[in-house]
Design an enzyme around this catalytic site. Sequence first.
Site, short mmCIF file in Angstrom:
data_model
loop_
_atom_site.label_atom_id
_atom_site.label_comp_id
_atom_site.label_asym_id
_atom_site.label_seq_id
_atom_site.Cartn_x
_atom_site.Cartn_y
_atom_site.Cartn_z
N SER A 41 -10.70 -5.37 11.87
CA SER A 41 -11.76 -4.74 11.11
C SER A 41 -11.79 -5.45 9.75
O SER A 41 -11.02 -5.13 8.85
CB SER A 41 -11.48 -3.24 10.94
OG SER A 41 -12.50 -2.62 10.21
N HIS A 155 -9.89 -0.50 16.78
CA HIS A 155 -8.47 -0.64 17.07
C HIS A 155 -8.07 -0.08 18.43
O HIS A 155 -6.91 -0.17 18.81
CB HIS A 155 -7.63 0.02 15.98
CG HIS A 155 -7.65 -0.74 14.69
ND1 HIS A 155 -7.02 -0.29 13.54
CD2 HIS A 155 -8.19 -1.93 14.36
CE1 HIS A 155 -7.20 -1.15 12.57
NE2 HIS A 155 -7.91 -2.16 13.03
N GLU A 164 -8.27 5.21 12.30
CA GLU A 164 -6.84 5.53 12.27
C GLU A 164 -6.63 6.98 11.89
O GLU A 164 -7.21 7.47 10.92
CB GLU A 164 -6.11 4.66 11.24
CG GLU A 164 -6.11 3.17 11.52
CD GLU A 164 -5.43 2.39 10.40
OE1 GLU A 164 -4.43 2.90 9.84
OE2 GLU A 164 -5.91 1.30 10.07
N GLU A 205 -2.01 -1.42 16.66
CA GLU A 205 -1.27 -1.03 15.47
C GLU A 205 -0.15 -0.04 15.76
O GLU A 205 0.43 0.53 14.85
CB GLU A 205 -2.22 -0.48 14.41
CG GLU A 205 -3.18 -1.56 13.89
CD GLU A 205 -3.86 -1.17 12.59
OE1 GLU A 205 -3.81 0.02 12.23
OE2 GLU A 205 -4.43 -2.06 11.95
N ASP A 242 -8.36 6.58 8.31
CA ASP A 242 -9.13 5.39 7.93
C ASP A 242 -10.41 5.43 8.75
O ASP A 242 -10.37 5.27 9.96
CB ASP A 242 -8.33 4.12 8.22
CG ASP A 242 -9.12 2.85 7.96
OD1 ASP A 242 -10.24 2.93 7.38
OD2 ASP A 242 -8.64 1.76 8.35
N GLU A 285 -9.56 6.87 3.80
CA GLU A 285 -9.76 5.44 3.49
C GLU A 285 -11.11 4.97 4.01
O GLU A 285 -11.52 5.34 5.11
CB GLU A 285 -8.63 4.64 4.16
CG GLU A 285 -8.71 3.13 3.98
CD GLU A 285 -7.63 2.41 4.77
OE1 GLU A 285 -7.85 1.26 5.16
OE2 GLU A 285 -6.55 3.01 5.00
N ASP A 312 -10.53 0.04 0.77
CA ASP A 312 -9.98 -1.16 1.42
C ASP A 312 -11.05 -2.25 1.43
O ASP A 312 -11.05 -3.14 0.59
CB ASP A 312 -9.53 -0.82 2.84
CG ASP A 312 -9.11 -2.05 3.65
OD1 ASP A 312 -8.87 -3.12 3.05
OD2 ASP A 312 -9.05 -1.96 4.89
N LYS A 337 -3.95 -5.92 0.78
CA LYS A 337 -3.66 -6.78 1.92
C LYS A 337 -3.66 -8.23 1.43
O LYS A 337 -4.72 -8.77 1.10
CB LYS A 337 -4.73 -6.61 3.01
CG LYS A 337 -4.79 -5.22 3.63
CD LYS A 337 -5.97 -5.12 4.59
CE LYS A 337 -6.02 -3.77 5.29
NZ LYS A 337 -7.23 -3.63 6.14
N HIS A 365 -0.41 -3.56 6.33
CA HIS A 365 -0.36 -4.54 7.41
C HIS A 365 -1.77 -4.88 7.86
O HIS A 365 -2.76 -4.42 7.29
CB HIS A 365 0.45 -3.98 8.58
CG HIS A 365 -0.21 -2.76 9.20
ND1 HIS A 365 0.05 -2.34 10.47
CD2 HIS A 365 -1.12 -1.88 8.72
CE1 HIS A 365 -0.66 -1.26 10.76
NE2 HIS A 365 -1.37 -0.96 9.70
N LYS A 388 1.34 1.19 4.56
CA LYS A 388 0.86 1.34 5.93
C LYS A 388 1.39 0.15 6.72
O LYS A 388 1.02 -0.98 6.46
CB LYS A 388 -0.67 1.32 5.96
CG LYS A 388 -1.35 2.56 5.46
CD LYS A 388 -2.87 2.39 5.45
CE LYS A 388 -3.41 2.03 6.82
NZ LYS A 388 -4.89 1.88 6.82
#
Length: 417
Positions: A41, A155, A164, A205, A242, A285, A312, A337, A365, A388
């Site tokens: 993503s 994901h 998430e 993940e 997320d 998020e 993010d 990140k 991550h 995370k």
Amino acid sequence: MKIMHILGREIFDSSGFPTVQCQVFLENGLTVTASVPSGKSIGSAEAYELRDGGSRLFGRGVTKAVDNIERIIAPYFVGKEVNAVDMDLKMIELDGTVNKTTLGANTLLAVSMALYRAEALIEKMELYEFIALILDSDSVRLPYPFFNLINGAKHADNGLTIQEFMIIPVGVPNFRGALEAGIVFFQELKLLLKKLNMPVEVSDEGGFAVGFENNIQAFDILLEISDITSKKYGLSCVFGIDVAASNYFDKNTGLYLFNNDFLNADGMIDYYQDLIKKYPIYSIEDGLDEQDWIGWAKMTRLLENQIQIVGDDLFATNIFRIAYGIEQKCATSVLIKPNQIGTITETLQAIKLSKDHGYNTIISHRASETEDSFIADLSVGSSCEQIKAGGCSRSERLAKYNRLLCIEDRLLFNFEF
């Protein structure tokens, strides 16, 4: 200590696709290596990830990045004393673009991580200690972990619109206690899913990729697990999500196709307010599109006293976007990140800017990871509040958590390894 050789290498990440590794050879015979992750993503503001294209390995090869390391970057550094910050700045100069489109952010990051490791080794310091030194910090702290329990959207391909679902243990004495709690939540959820005759496969993940009917069913399962673990083990937790809302945003209409409804920014915010009333949500998020600064400001104003609001894709570990977000009062926390920006030095600048203006920072991550545990040291050395690193499964996720256990032992007991 001088660099004798720099080697680039194409290796394979946790999704089975190529990624870049860099190995630096020092004149005392020691070597260090670093491997970079890749996202699924991916925000539009992220620095450019260089891929080969063509038919080989679905176009995802990284031999061009390897060639850039060995033919363009290495000649400037071989024979010189290691200075990670100065060498990062030199690589940024060599690339000469805002988004690393010449050499590739993945190219630069592999070298940057290796150089930071090399200088820490030369200085006889742990990596997290060296990072703290660069930041001029006289103390460090361990981060609080967000454990990925259920995955959806890009994901997992299972129908969930939230990407998430995470749990955050509360009331634990230390990082080991938090990790043990995360393990318990994960294993109890696995048992419950089996009892419900639901699949227990994990996603990229490390969380479960369960085919729930909708987001509410996933939340209700988390509530049930929270109740089970509270009664059996005395554990407590709150939730984090997320949303990755940019994936649902239509720029032409200005609407989100979310949960089979067309919603504007106000509709998305209303949805989150309803969730907050029903569930113990601590953190949301990417609740809105990465370019909707006005919507983000409104969401922050309405929700900041109730939850943590994390940017993010909004910030992309970019100091210019972070600075603009601070000015516009968007979000309360910045996800960090390193591969979004390209070098560790720029990553540390993003962390410092965020913290200087009262924003929480979360080291993160990516979906396609390696066994490299660099982000564990990064989180401690920069004293980031949270991390995370994925679910409590898959070795590329546990590698980060296990490294944090080692760091905690060293800090608590002053171990000399």
